[in-house]
Design a protein around this motif. Structure first.
Motif, PDB file in Angstrom:
ATOM      1  N   GLY A 124       0.808  -1.199   0.000  1.00 36.60           N
ATOM      2  CA  GLY A 124       0.000   0.000   0.000  1.00 36.60           C
ATOM      3  C   GLY A 124       0.848   1.259   0.000  1.00 36.60           C
ATOM      4  N   ASP A 125       0.175   2.383  -0.112  1.00 30.32           N
ATOM      5  CA  ASP A 125       0.886   3.658  -0.207  1.00 30.32           C
ATOM      6  C   ASP A 125       1.619   4.004   1.080  1.00 30.32           C
ATOM      7  OD1 ASP A 125       0.016   4.025  -2.804  1.00 30.32           O
ATOM      8  OD2 ASP A 125      -1.739   5.199  -2.229  1.00 30.32           O
ATOM      9  N   LEU A 126       1.044   3.672   2.217  1.00 32.50           N
ATOM     10  CA  LEU A 126       1.631   4.020   3.514  1.00 32.50           C
ATOM     11  C   LEU A 126       2.210   2.760   4.149  1.00 32.50           C
ATOM     12  CD1 LEU A 126      -1.151   6.428   4.847  1.00 32.50           C
ATOM     13  CD2 LEU A 126       0.990   7.037   3.689  1.00 32.50           C
ATOM     14  N   ASP A 127       3.501   2.556   3.975  1.00 30.93           N
ATOM     15  CA  ASP A 127       4.158   1.362   4.510  1.00 30.93           C
ATOM     16  C   ASP A 127       5.600   1.721   4.822  1.00 30.93           C
ATOM     17  OD1 ASP A 127       5.229  -1.075   5.143  1.00 30.93           O
ATOM     18  OD2 ASP A 127       4.476  -2.132   3.397  1.00 30.93           O
ATOM     19  N   VAL A 128       5.846   2.189   6.051  1.00 32.29           N
ATOM     20  CA  VAL A 128       7.186   2.651   6.405  1.00 32.29           C
ATOM     21  C   VAL A 128       8.178   1.496   6.437  1.00 32.29           C
ATOM     22  CG1 VAL A 128       6.340   4.649   7.685  1.00 32.29           C
ATOM     23  CG2 VAL A 128       6.654   2.480   8.880  1.00 32.29           C
ATOM     24  N   THR A 129       7.681   0.286   6.682  1.00 35.20           N
ATOM     25  CA  THR A 129       8.571  -0.873   6.684  1.00 35.20           C
ATOM     26  C   THR A 129       9.117  -1.125   5.283  1.00 35.20           C
ATOM     27  OG1 THR A 129       7.370  -1.842   8.537  1.00 35.20           O
ATOM     28  CG2 THR A 129       8.719  -3.326   7.228  1.00 35.20           C
ATOM     29  N   ALA A 130       8.232  -1.090   4.285  1.00 32.96           N
ATOM     30  CA  ALA A 130       8.691  -1.226   2.906  1.00 32.96           C
ATOM     31  C   ALA A 130       9.591  -0.055   2.513  1.00 32.96           C
ATOM     32  CB  ALA A 130       7.495  -1.310   1.965  1.00 32.96           C
ATOM     33  N   ASP A 131       9.254   1.138   2.991  1.00 29.25           N
ATOM     34  CA  ASP A 131      10.063   2.318   2.670  1.00 29.25           C
ATOM     35  C   ASP A 131      11.521   2.113   3.069  1.00 29.25           C
ATOM     36  OD1 ASP A 131       7.777   3.580   1.783  1.00 29.25           O
ATOM     37  OD2 ASP A 131       7.497   4.775   3.601  1.00 29.25           O
ATOM     38  N   ALA A 132      11.747   1.516   4.240  1.00 28.19           N
ATOM     39  CA  ALA A 132      13.117   1.337   4.726  1.00 28.19           C
ATOM     40  C   ALA A 132      13.929   0.444   3.792  1.00 28.19           C
ATOM     41  CB  ALA A 132      13.090   0.746   6.137  1.00 28.19           C
ATOM     42  N   VAL A 133      13.301  -0.620   3.279  1.00 24.80           N
ATOM     43  CA  VAL A 133      14.011  -1.532   2.376  1.00 24.80           C
ATOM     44  C   VAL A 133      14.205  -0.879   1.002  1.00 24.80           C
ATOM     45  CG1 VAL A 133      13.946  -3.791   1.262  1.00 24.80           C
ATOM     46  CG2 VAL A 133      13.130  -3.531   3.607  1.00 24.80           C
ATOM     47  N   HIS A 168      17.634   1.571  -3.172  1.00 25.72           N
ATOM     48  CA  HIS A 168      18.021   2.760  -3.947  1.00 25.72           C
ATOM     49  C   HIS A 168      19.480   3.130  -3.662  1.00 25.72           C
ATOM     50  CE1 HIS A 168      14.229   3.414  -5.768  1.00 25.72           C
ATOM     51  NE2 HIS A 168      13.609   3.962  -4.744  1.00 25.72           N
ATOM     52  N   ARG A 169      19.890   3.005  -2.395  1.00 24.69           N
ATOM     53  CA  ARG A 169      21.276   3.313  -2.034  1.00 24.69           C
ATOM     54  C   ARG A 169      22.247   2.408  -2.781  1.00 24.69           C
ATOM     55  NH1 ARG A 169      25.238   1.745   1.015  1.00 24.69           N
ATOM     56  NH2 ARG A 169      24.173  -0.122   1.760  1.00 24.69           N
ATOM     57  N   ARG A 170      21.802   1.186  -3.077  1.00 28.10           N
ATOM     58  CA  ARG A 170      22.634   0.228  -3.813  1.00 28.10           C
ATOM     59  C   ARG A 170      22.465   0.328  -5.322  1.00 28.10           C
ATOM     60  NH1 ARG A 170      21.957  -5.421  -0.361  1.00 28.10           N
ATOM     61  NH2 ARG A 170      22.099  -4.505   1.738  1.00 28.10           N
ATOM     62  N   ASP A 171      21.661   1.295  -5.775  1.00 31.89           N
ATOM     63  CA  ASP A 171      21.368   1.477  -7.206  1.00 31.89           C
ATOM     64  C   ASP A 171      20.668   0.264  -7.813  1.00 31.89           C
ATOM     65  OD1 ASP A 171      22.474   4.068  -7.358  1.00 31.89           O
ATOM     66  OD2 ASP A 171      24.491   3.232  -7.591  1.00 31.89           O
ATOM     67  N   VAL A 172      19.834  -0.392  -7.017  1.00 33.22           N
ATOM     68  CA  VAL A 172      19.025  -1.502  -7.513  1.00 33.22           C
ATOM     69  C   VAL A 172      17.683  -0.943  -7.989  1.00 33.22           C
ATOM     70  CG1 VAL A 172      17.848  -3.652  -6.895  1.00 33.22           C
ATOM     71  CG2 VAL A 172      20.121  -3.144  -5.951  1.00 33.22           C
ATOM     72  N   PRO A 173      17.278  -1.220  -9.229  1.00 38.87           N
ATOM     73  CA  PRO A 173      15.983  -0.716  -9.708  1.00 38.87           C
ATOM     74  C   PRO A 173      14.832  -1.329  -8.907  1.00 38.87           C
ATOM     75  CG  PRO A 173      17.337  -1.531 -11.526  1.00 38.87           C
ATOM     76  CD  PRO A 173      18.004  -1.975 -10.265  1.00 38.87           C
ATOM     77  N   VAL A 174      13.893  -0.487  -8.506  1.00 40.03           N
ATOM     78  CA  VAL A 174      12.734  -0.921  -7.727  1.00 40.03           C
ATOM     79  C   VAL A 174      11.468  -0.368  -8.364  1.00 40.03           C
ATOM     80  CG1 VAL A 174      11.586  -0.909  -5.469  1.00 40.03           C
ATOM     81  CG2 VAL A 174      14.085  -0.884  -5.591  1.00 40.03           C
ATOM     82  N   VAL A 175      10.469  -1.213  -8.518  1.00 39.23           N
ATOM     83  CA  VAL A 175       9.136  -0.766  -8.923  1.00 39.23           C
ATOM     84  C   VAL A 175       8.184  -1.110  -7.795  1.00 39.23           C
ATOM     85  CG1 VAL A 175       7.220  -1.030 -10.539  1.00 39.23           C
ATOM     86  CG2 VAL A 175       9.583  -0.995 -11.383  1.00 39.23           C
ATOM     87  N   ARG A 176       7.527  -0.075  -7.266  1.00 40.91           N
ATOM     88  CA  ARG A 176       6.559  -0.255  -6.183  1.00 40.91           C
ATOM     89  C   ARG A 176       5.158  -0.133  -6.774  1.00 40.91           C
ATOM     90  NH1 ARG A 176       6.780   2.734  -0.362  1.00 40.91           N
ATOM     91  NH2 ARG A 176       4.718   2.132   0.434  1.00 40.91           N
ATOM     92  N   CYS A 177       4.285  -1.038  -6.357  1.00 40.14           N
ATOM     93  CA  CYS A 177       2.953  -1.081  -6.949  1.00 40.14           C
ATOM     94  C   CYS A 177       1.946  -1.569  -5.914  1.00 40.14           C
ATOM     95  CB  CYS A 177       2.953  -2.010  -8.171  1.00 40.14           C
ATOM     96  SG  CYS A 177       1.329  -2.294  -8.900  1.00 40.14           S
ATOM     97  N   ASP A 178       0.801  -0.900  -5.844  1.00 39.71           N
ATOM     98  CA  ASP A 178      -0.315  -1.388  -5.043  1.00 39.71           C
ATOM     99  C   ASP A 178      -1.373  -1.904  -6.012  1.00 39.71           C
ATOM    100  OD1 ASP A 178      -2.283  -2.001  -3.287  1.00 39.71           O
ATOM    101  OD2 ASP A 178      -2.476  -0.004  -2.415  1.00 39.71           O
ATOM    102  N   PRO A 179      -1.589  -3.226  -6.066  1.00 40.09           N
ATOM    103  CA  PRO A 179      -2.529  -3.785  -7.041  1.00 40.09           C
ATOM    104  C   PRO A 179      -3.981  -3.418  -6.794  1.00 40.09           C
ATOM    105  CG  PRO A 179      -1.714  -5.491  -5.568  1.00 40.09           C
ATOM    106  CD  PRO A 179      -0.924  -4.259  -5.268  1.00 40.09           C
ATOM    107  N   ALA A 180      -4.260  -2.654  -5.757  1.00 34.47           N
ATOM    108  CA  ALA A 180      -5.647  -2.292  -5.447  1.00 34.47           C
ATOM    109  C   ALA A 180      -6.330  -1.585  -6.605  1.00 34.47           C
ATOM    110  CB  ALA A 180      -5.696  -1.403  -4.209  1.00 34.47           C
ATOM    111  N   THR A 181      -5.555  -0.856  -7.401  1.00 36.19           N
ATOM    112  CA  THR A 181      -6.151  -0.058  -8.474  1.00 36.19           C
ATOM    113  C   THR A 181      -6.270  -0.810  -9.797  1.00 36.19           C
ATOM    114  OG1 THR A 181      -3.982   0.886  -8.964  1.00 36.19           O
ATOM    115  CG2 THR A 181      -5.399   2.113  -7.461  1.00 36.19           C
ATOM    116  N   PHE A 182      -5.947  -2.115  -9.784  1.00 35.63           N
ATOM    117  CA  PHE A 182      -6.163  -2.919 -10.985  1.00 35.63           C
ATOM    118  C   PHE A 182      -7.631  -3.346 -11.032  1.00 35.63           C
ATOM    119  CE2 PHE A 182      -6.347  -7.068 -13.136  1.00 35.63           C
ATOM    120  CZ  PHE A 182      -5.739  -6.748 -14.336  1.00 35.63           C
ATOM    121  N   PRO A 183      -8.281  -3.270 -12.191  1.00 43.10           N
ATOM    122  CA  PRO A 183      -7.763  -2.924 -13.514  1.00 43.10           C
ATOM    123  C   PRO A 183      -8.003  -1.465 -13.927  1.00 43.10           C
ATOM    124  CG  PRO A 183      -9.885  -3.955 -13.742  1.00 43.10           C
ATOM    125  CD  PRO A 183      -9.617  -3.894 -12.264  1.00 43.10           C
TER     126      PRO A 183
END
Length: 310
Positions: free
Chosen positions: A11-20, A25-40
């Motif tokens: 979800g949009d508000l997830d400080v635990t996910a934010d930390a990871v 990002h610090r390691r320059d690893v590409p990340v895509v964050r997605c909340d499937p709630a808005t599908f389709p």
């Protein structure tokens, strides 16, 4: 060769996910964050199978190439919802969930969503933990008042625990609580209840496991409320790091292996007599505050795990 992108479903508000995500990002690893709630309505999916799944998942600002995913993290996404004015909304939602979850299930995962769902069952956890050699409290699951009263008489004192997060429609949160046997009346028949023998506590342990690495925090509650369930009184807790005995650590790893989990957050009781008692393992448990309080490098370990293609 596999991809490098980490996909985080939450979800949009997830400080635990934010930390990871910040660590990735610090390691320059590409990340895509997605909340499937808005599908389709707001997410576009196009996936084709030919010796493997290829295609994309597009949000308003990002595109996830399915074949470029090194690892996916089913953190705490919001359920898919379909507006009530859509014709056959119930069927539309079922198809949306089956289609999206079906494609995503083929990705490499930290914990596969289906394994998370299975491991969430507390009765299963207790059986697996006992089979691994851990001590487990005497437990009753029932909706029969007489069964509850008999259990309290045989195993008392007992506590009641909700199976789920325990958040009511009113917003009230139910925590583990000591049971007065006189209150075990016909209201028990309304739903399933979980009762457990109350285990004497010297302190409790929160063990966060990531790919076999165990990060253990000791939790000392300074109030009766916190000693019954430390989640109910965060302001009166003390934290410290802890060296878990080797044999207990091995049993926890066995539980993870049998539940098919790479990540899990264990709750254990340490008794005054020096025994360790299994309470539960959360396959999607919180840990960010434990890292803040103890300095245990859990975010870094999760970033390591998500960088690996499994």
């Amino acid at each position: 060769m596999g991809g490098r992108t980490v996909a985080v479903f939450t979800g949009d508000l997830d400080v635990t996910a934010d930390a990871v995500i910040m660590e990735l990002h610090r390691r320059d690893v590409p990340v895509v964050r997605c909340d499937p709630a808005t599908f389709p309505a707001e997410i576009m999916l196009g996936a084709r199978f030919c010796s493997g799944w290829t295609g994309h998942l597009r949000t308003g600002s990002r595109t996830l190439n399915l074949s470029d995913v090194a690892c996916a993290w089913w953190r705490r996404p919001t359920p898919i919802t379909i507006p009530g004015d859509v014709p056959e909304a119930t069927w539309v939602r079922r198809e949306a969930v089956a289609g999206l979850r079906g494609v995503l299930s083929a990705l490499p995962w930290l914990n596969h969503p289906d394994d998370i769902r299975a491991a969430d069952h507390k009765p299963l956890q207790l059986a697996v933990a006992a089979a691994a050699g851990l001590r487990v409290p005497a437990t009753l699951v029932t909706n029969v008042p007489a069964e509850a009263r008999a259990f309290a008489e045989d195993c008392g004192p007992v506590v009641y625990k909700p199976f789920t997060a325990g958040i009511l429609d009113s917003g009230h949160v139910i925590y583990a609580s000591a049971v007065d046997p006189r209150t075990l009346d016909d209201s028990i028949s309304v739903t399933a209840h979980l009762f457990q023998q109350q285990i004497p506590k010297a302190y409790e342990l929160r063990v966060t496991a990531v790919d076999g690495h165990l990060f253990t925090a000791r939790i000392d509650a300074t109030t009766d409320k916190g000693r019954t369930d430390w989640r109910s009184d965060y302001h009166n807790l003390r934290y410290s790091t802890y060296d878990l005995p080797v044999d207990v650590a091995a049993k926890l790893r066995t539980v993870l292996r049998r539940l098919r989990l790479r990540f899990g957050a264990f709750d254990l009781i340490a008794t005054p007599g020096g025994e360790y008692v299994f309470l539960e393992v959360n396959p999607n448990g919180q840990w960010a505050w434990i890292e803040d309080e103890t300095g245990l490098p859990i975010a870094s370990a999760l970033a390591d795990a998500l960088e690996k293609e499994k």
